[in-house]
Design a protein around this motif. Structure first.
Motif, PDB file in Angstrom:
ATOM      1  N   VAL A 101       0.824  -1.205   0.000  1.00 55.97           N
ATOM      2  CA  VAL A 101       0.000   0.000   0.000  1.00 55.97           C
ATOM      3  C   VAL A 101       0.863   1.261   0.000  1.00 55.97           C
ATOM      4  O   VAL A 101       0.478   2.289  -0.564  1.00 55.97           O
ATOM      5  CB  VAL A 101      -0.983  -0.012   1.196  1.00 55.97           C
ATOM      6  N   ILE A 102       2.062   1.203   0.582  1.00 59.84           N
ATOM      7  CA  ILE A 102       2.968   2.345   0.515  1.00 59.84           C
ATOM      8  C   ILE A 102       3.588   2.448  -0.880  1.00 59.84           C
ATOM      9  O   ILE A 102       3.850   3.539  -1.386  1.00 59.84           O
ATOM     10  CB  ILE A 102       4.049   2.245   1.605  1.00 59.84           C
ATOM     11  N   ASN A 103       3.790   1.305  -1.499  1.00 60.56           N
ATOM     12  CA  ASN A 103       4.207   1.323  -2.904  1.00 60.56           C
ATOM     13  C   ASN A 103       3.149   2.034  -3.753  1.00 60.56           C
ATOM     14  O   ASN A 103       3.478   2.816  -4.652  1.00 60.56           O
ATOM     15  CB  ASN A 103       4.406  -0.108  -3.398  1.00 60.56           C
ATOM     16  N   ARG A 104       1.882   1.774  -3.439  1.00 61.58           N
ATOM     17  CA  ARG A 104       0.782   2.443  -4.143  1.00 61.58           C
ATOM     18  C   ARG A 104       0.857   3.956  -3.959  1.00 61.58           C
ATOM     19  O   ARG A 104       0.719   4.722  -4.924  1.00 61.58           O
ATOM     20  CB  ARG A 104      -0.544   1.905  -3.612  1.00 61.58           C
ATOM     21  N   LEU A 105       1.076   4.399  -2.727  1.00 62.84           N
ATOM     22  CA  LEU A 105       1.197   5.835  -2.468  1.00 62.84           C
ATOM     23  C   LEU A 105       2.403   6.419  -3.196  1.00 62.84           C
ATOM     24  O   LEU A 105       2.327   7.518  -3.774  1.00 62.84           O
ATOM     25  CB  LEU A 105       1.324   6.074  -0.962  1.00 62.84           C
ATOM     26  N   GLN A 106       3.508   5.701  -3.177  1.00 60.32           N
ATOM     27  CA  GLN A 106       4.721   6.155  -3.851  1.00 60.32           C
ATOM     28  C   GLN A 106       4.459   6.396  -5.337  1.00 60.32           C
ATOM     29  O   GLN A 106       4.827   7.438  -5.895  1.00 60.32           O
ATOM     30  CB  GLN A 106       5.811   5.095  -3.656  1.00 60.32           C
TER      31      GLN A 106
ATOM     32  N   ALA B 285       1.497   6.778  -6.804  1.00 59.15           N
ATOM     33  CA  ALA B 285       0.436   7.765  -7.019  1.00 59.15           C
ATOM     34  C   ALA B 285       0.955   9.188  -6.954  1.00 59.15           C
ATOM     35  O   ALA B 285       0.350  10.098  -7.537  1.00 59.15           O
ATOM     36  CB  ALA B 285      -0.670   7.560  -5.990  1.00 59.15           C
ATOM     37  N   GLN B 286       2.066   9.407  -6.259  1.00 60.10           N
ATOM     38  CA  GLN B 286       2.619  10.751  -6.127  1.00 60.10           C
ATOM     39  C   GLN B 286       3.860  10.937  -7.013  1.00 60.10           C
ATOM     40  O   GLN B 286       4.730  11.746  -6.705  1.00 60.10           O
ATOM     41  CB  GLN B 286       2.941  11.046  -4.667  1.00 60.10           C
ATOM     42  N   GLY B 287       3.904  10.211  -8.104  1.00 59.88           N
ATOM     43  CA  GLY B 287       4.928  10.445  -9.120  1.00 59.88           C
ATOM     44  C   GLY B 287       6.205   9.655  -8.946  1.00 59.88           C
ATOM     45  O   GLY B 287       7.123   9.785  -9.778  1.00 59.88           O
ATOM     46  N   GLY B 288       6.304   8.856  -7.897  1.00 55.01           N
ATOM     47  CA  GLY B 288       7.525   8.098  -7.670  1.00 55.01           C
ATOM     48  C   GLY B 288       7.594   6.840  -8.518  1.00 55.01           C
ATOM     49  O   GLY B 288       6.683   6.529  -9.298  1.00 55.01           O
ATOM     50  N   VAL B 289       8.667   6.123  -8.361  1.00 54.96           N
ATOM     51  CA  VAL B 289       8.847   4.839  -9.024  1.00 54.96           C
ATOM     52  C   VAL B 289       8.946   3.772  -7.941  1.00 54.96           C
ATOM     53  O   VAL B 289       9.245   4.080  -6.782  1.00 54.96           O
ATOM     54  CB  VAL B 289      10.119   4.826  -9.903  1.00 54.96           C
ATOM     55  N   PRO B 290       8.681   2.513  -8.261  1.00 56.03           N
ATOM     56  CA  PRO B 290       8.777   1.468  -7.237  1.00 56.03           C
ATOM     57  C   PRO B 290      10.173   1.428  -6.619  1.00 56.03           C
ATOM     58  O   PRO B 290      11.160   1.219  -7.315  1.00 56.03           O
ATOM     59  CB  PRO B 290       8.479   0.187  -8.024  1.00 56.03           C
ATOM     60  N   PHE B 291      10.235   1.629  -5.304  1.00 53.83           N
ATOM     61  CA  PHE B 291      11.537   1.705  -4.633  1.00 53.83           C
ATOM     62  C   PHE B 291      11.417   1.318  -3.179  1.00 53.83           C
ATOM     63  O   PHE B 291      10.737   1.986  -2.400  1.00 53.83           O
ATOM     64  CB  PHE B 291      12.107   3.122  -4.757  1.00 53.83           C
TER      65      PHE B 291
ATOM     66  N   VAL C 209       4.622  16.343  -1.179  1.00 50.88           N
ATOM     67  CA  VAL C 209       5.147  16.053  -2.514  1.00 50.88           C
ATOM     68  C   VAL C 209       6.163  17.143  -2.840  1.00 50.88           C
ATOM     69  O   VAL C 209       5.889  18.329  -2.641  1.00 50.88           O
ATOM     70  CB  VAL C 209       4.021  16.032  -3.564  1.00 50.88           C
ATOM     71  N   PRO C 210       7.352  16.779  -3.329  1.00 46.78           N
ATOM     72  CA  PRO C 210       8.404  17.790  -3.550  1.00 46.78           C
ATOM     73  C   PRO C 210       7.948  18.950  -4.429  1.00 46.78           C
ATOM     74  O   PRO C 210       7.293  18.751  -5.461  1.00 46.78           O
ATOM     75  CB  PRO C 210       9.518  16.986  -4.228  1.00 46.78           C
ATOM     76  N   GLU C 211       8.286  20.161  -4.017  1.00 49.63           N
ATOM     77  CA  GLU C 211       8.018  21.328  -4.851  1.00 49.63           C
ATOM     78  C   GLU C 211       8.977  21.404  -6.030  1.00 49.63           C
ATOM     79  O   GLU C 211       8.658  21.996  -7.061  1.00 49.63           O
ATOM     80  CB  GLU C 211       8.127  22.612  -4.010  1.00 49.63           C
ATOM     81  N   VAL C 212      10.152  20.822  -5.874  1.00 45.69           N
ATOM     82  CA  VAL C 212      11.169  20.843  -6.929  1.00 45.69           C
ATOM     83  C   VAL C 212      11.631  19.418  -7.171  1.00 45.69           C
ATOM     84  O   VAL C 212      11.961  18.688  -6.229  1.00 45.69           O
ATOM     85  CB  VAL C 212      12.374  21.724  -6.547  1.00 45.69           C
TER      86      VAL C 212
ATOM     87  N   ALA D  92       4.110  16.732 -11.922  1.00 47.14           N
ATOM     88  CA  ALA D  92       2.674  16.648 -12.182  1.00 47.14           C
ATOM     89  C   ALA D  92       1.909  16.322 -10.901  1.00 47.14           C
ATOM     90  O   ALA D  92       0.829  16.875 -10.649  1.00 47.14           O
ATOM     91  CB  ALA D  92       2.404  15.587 -13.246  1.00 47.14           C
ATOM     92  N   ALA D  93       2.473  15.429 -10.074  1.00 47.09           N
ATOM     93  CA  ALA D  93       1.826  15.085  -8.809  1.00 47.09           C
ATOM     94  C   ALA D  93       1.739  16.301  -7.898  1.00 47.09           C
ATOM     95  O   ALA D  93       0.733  16.505  -7.208  1.00 47.09           O
ATOM     96  CB  ALA D  93       2.583  13.954  -8.123  1.00 47.09           C
ATOM     97  N   ARG D  94       2.800  17.118  -7.899  1.00 44.77           N
ATOM     98  CA  ARG D  94       2.778  18.329  -7.073  1.00 44.77           C
ATOM     99  C   ARG D  94       1.716  19.302  -7.567  1.00 44.77           C
ATOM    100  O   ARG D  94       0.993  19.912  -6.767  1.00 44.77           O
ATOM    101  CB  ARG D  94       4.153  18.993  -7.078  1.00 44.77           C
ATOM    102  N   ALA D  95       1.583  19.427  -8.867  1.00 44.55           N
ATOM    103  CA  ALA D  95       0.566  20.324  -9.423  1.00 44.55           C
ATOM    104  C   ALA D  95      -0.838  19.837  -9.051  1.00 44.55           C
ATOM    105  O   ALA D  95      -1.714  20.639  -8.696  1.00 44.55           O
ATOM    106  CB  ALA D  95       0.715  20.403 -10.938  1.00 44.55           C
ATOM    107  N   ASN D  96      -1.048  18.536  -9.107  1.00 44.39           N
ATOM    108  CA  ASN D  96      -2.343  17.982  -8.711  1.00 44.39           C
ATOM    109  C   ASN D  96      -2.613  18.209  -7.228  1.00 44.39           C
ATOM    110  O   ASN D  96      -3.741  18.505  -6.825  1.00 44.39           O
ATOM    111  CB  ASN D  96      -2.386  16.489  -9.027  1.00 44.39           C
TER     112      ASN D  96
END
Length: 660
Positions: free
Chosen positions: A547-552, A554-560, A633-636, A644-648
């Motif tokens: 579920v944390i992978n899902r959050l990662q 969803a906010q523009g990250g990659v599986p990590f 979500v990072p501003e930069v 895109a996730a930050r803009a959303n």
């Protein structure tokens, strides 16, 4: 004055054993017992006194201090804050192991008494084994780490302080507004010291939890706000349970035709089939509850602290700040936050008096019709995703070996097709058919939901299960649910199940746990076997922290570093959870399908001891319908997906209700 000479430890044990509480028409011990792991700092004094006390204050041995204290939290929840368990530890790591559990009790507003050994008050032997020294302040010990996570903190430096400290600790834990954990540190030399205590201090005392009535002016304002509402809504929080107000809530909503949505802590305030129960609200909530919240014009928040998962980070209510929220809460802090209209009172008494003040008021029929329509769609969706078969996914599982422990046996029987001429595994399925869909969490919960009766009590905690269980559990009885989401503590599930079963010996307690939480804390399976508190535990293995992978993602990250496959490992080695649980004396099975889970669950119900069922579950198929949730979500970033996730995120924040 009549006195009795006792050690500090002896006085503590005798006082706790003398405290009583009346529940319904029966007077029972307030402290049901003490969870204990002994070491230096609590074995020679407190341990000796607990042994002497015997059944007057029973001692239960756990496997880990955190687990013991978590079991005590779950015990208090299952008892609706009316009974308390204590947990004791030695000096050092035993004490700090309990800090997380203290935070769980603090966040959930649960009573818990923590008695930790401490260093010597005299300081002559310093530094003692396990002591952490503070060069500039010798008064500090690791027990000071409890200060931020308890309602009451004390260190006994002289025996006579017990007479002051323990009544205050008990009063704090029984205070409906300030309820939370109490900590008492016990220096080793102080525990051993004797004192002539007043005999009357140990007289049997029966406590009653107070029920504050509402202020008349606040009551008038709240009644006026609701009486003018065209689209009123009730948010039922945990306080409904803690004030034993479920029947009064039902009477209130039926008298005034007001739909209800439930928080995580308030889940099962009404049975699922009640026509005005619109389901769970918020981030882990359902479409019906969130739709009703958005359309509402006046909200009565009963016994809820309005955390971000309830409010969708303050985006779900009314769509504008014009929506009035009335905070009916016994705690002034919760009743007044975020510019609520306060109604400070016990939930049960507040509902009764508010109902009388509303008189014949009923919300418009079209509003309750809207609630019924929205809720019917929600239940239809859950019925679909929780069904035994689901062909929406192409993911498959392939194996030719299935392990299972036959019910009520200690050994694991391995079924290999090469040795099975009929080619059948324990579920009666041909292994070639195991290419069917991997089960989802929703389907797993569906099995328990369909099999449950009014005595079934389900329990889970952090990870993927809260959102799934909150949506998929259709309660047949009130107060049949515990999801530890106040502190969202992984590892609560099994220890909590043990504590809940202690509190509810006649209920079937079902603990749902993911592979990540199981690996964090599982040793209280052994505790449940040793003490005879039978649980049904379902372990869902989705390959890591899915579920944390899902959050990662969803906010523009990659599986990590969340799923095992995306972590720094040489190879992903499957864990045989069934074999592990079997080694602790549990009856176990591994299943591969929902049909197999249904059959195994029936065997588990028939078992007379803790029964663990394990299965692979889908890592990325989840129940939909929640609300916005603000996370950082990072501003930069140099990632376009993160940008895109930050803009959303920024766009969604425009809908937030802001105000104190």
């Amino acid at each position: 004055m009549e006195t009795i000479r006792l050690t500090t430890a002896g006085a503590i044990v005798r006082y706790l054993a003398a405290q009583r509480i009346q529940i319904n028409s029966e007077t029972v011990p307030l402290f049901a017992g003490v969870f204990a792991i002994f070491g230096h700092g609590n074995v020679t004094c407190l341990g000796h006194e607990l042994e002497q006390a015997g059944e007057a204050l029973p001692t239960w041995r756990g496997q880990n201090e955190q687990g013991m204290a978590l079991a005590a939290v779950a015990y208090a929840k299952a008892n609706r804050r009316q009974r308390i368990m204590a947990a004791t530890s030695s000096v050092g790591p035993g004490a700090t192991n309990m800090v997380t559990a203290a935070a769980v009790a603090m966040a959930n507003r649960m009573p818990l008494l923590l008695l930790a050994g401490d260093t010597f008050n005299s300081r002559i032997p310093d530094p003692v084994l396990q002591q952490v020294e503070h060069f500039g302040n010798p008064t500090i010990t690791v027990n000071d780490a409890f200060r931020p996570v308890v309602r009451y903190w004390d260190r006994i430096t002289a025996p006579e302080q017990v007479v002051y400290s323990l009544p205050n600790a008990v009063a704090t834990m029984l205070d409906p507004a300030d309820c939370g954990p109490a900590f008492v540190g016990l220096p080793q030399d102080t525990q051993a010291k004797a004192y002539d205590f007043p005999t009357r201090f140990f007289a049997e005392t029966t406590h009653a939890i107070r029920r504050p009535r509402p202020d008349t002016a606040e009551l008038d304002r709240a009644a006026a706000a609701l009486a003018g509402a065209k689209r009123p809504l009730i948010v039922a929080g945990g306080g409904v349970h803690w004030s034993l107000a479920e029947d009064d809530l039902r009477a209130f909503v039926e008298a005034h035709n007001i739909p209800v949505v439930e928080t995580v802590a308030g889940r099962t305030s009404l049975v699922a089939g009640h026509p005005l129960n619109c389901g769970p609200i918020g981030v882990t909530g359902c479409t019906s509850a969130n739709a009703m919240a958005t359309a509402s014009d006046v909200v009565l928040a009963v016994g809820t602290r309005l955390g971000d998962f309830v409010t969708g980070s303050w985006t779900v209510f009314g769509g504008s700040e014009a929506t009035q929220i009335v905070g009916l809460n016994v705690a002034r802090f919760d009743a007044t936050k975020h510019s609520l209209m306060p109604l400070v009172a016990d939930a049960r008494e507040g509902l009764r008096e508010l109902s009388a003040a509303l008189g014949s008021y009923r919300s418009p029929v079209r509003w309750s019709d809207q609630a019924a329509s929205e809720t019917a769609r929600y239940h239809a969706y859950i019925d679909t995703i929780a069904a035994s078969t689901n062909t929406a996914s192409t993911n498959t599982v392939s194996t030719n070996t299935v392990s299972a422990t036959v019910a009520n046996k200690n050994t694991s029987a391995i079924y290999d097709t090469s040795e099975n001429p009929e080619g059948l595994n324990p579920e009666g399925l041909n292994p070639e058919a195991l290419g069917e869909d991997i089960p989802t969490y929703a389907q797993v919960i569906g099995v328990v939901d369909r099999a449950a009766d009014e005595s079934t009590y389900v329990l889970t905690a952090a990870g993927g299960f809260p959102g799934e269980l909150v949506n998929g559990w259709r309660a047949k009885s009130v107060h049949s649910f515990d999801c530890e989401y106040g502190y969202s503590c992984m590892g609560y599930e099994i220890a909590g199940g043990w504590g809940a079963k202690m509190a509810l010996p006649n209920n079937e307690v079902v603990a749902l746990v993911g592979d990540g939480s199981y690996l964090m804390m599982n040793s209280d399976l052994y505790s449940s076997v040793l003490t005879g508190h039978k649980l049904i535990v379902i372990v869902c293995d989705n390959g890591g922290y899915a579920v944390i992978n899902r959050l990662q993602l969803a906010q523009g990250g990659v599986p990590f570093n969340n799923l095992l496959a995306d972590s720094r490992v040489q190879q992903v080695t499957p864990v045989d959870f069934a074999a592990h649980a079997a080694s602790m004396g549990c009856a176990t099975e591994t299943v591969t399908s929902i049909a197999g889970l249904e059959a195994a669950f029936n065997r588990a119900r028939a078992s007379n001891r803790t029964y663990v069922i394990t299965l692979k579950t889908h890592a990325d198929r989840w129940t939909t319908g929640g609300s916005f949730w603000e996370v950082g979500v990072p501003e930069v970033s140099n990632s376009a997906a993160v940008q895109a996730a930050r803009a959303n995120m920024d766009a969604a924040k425009n809908a937030q209700r802001v105000g104190w």
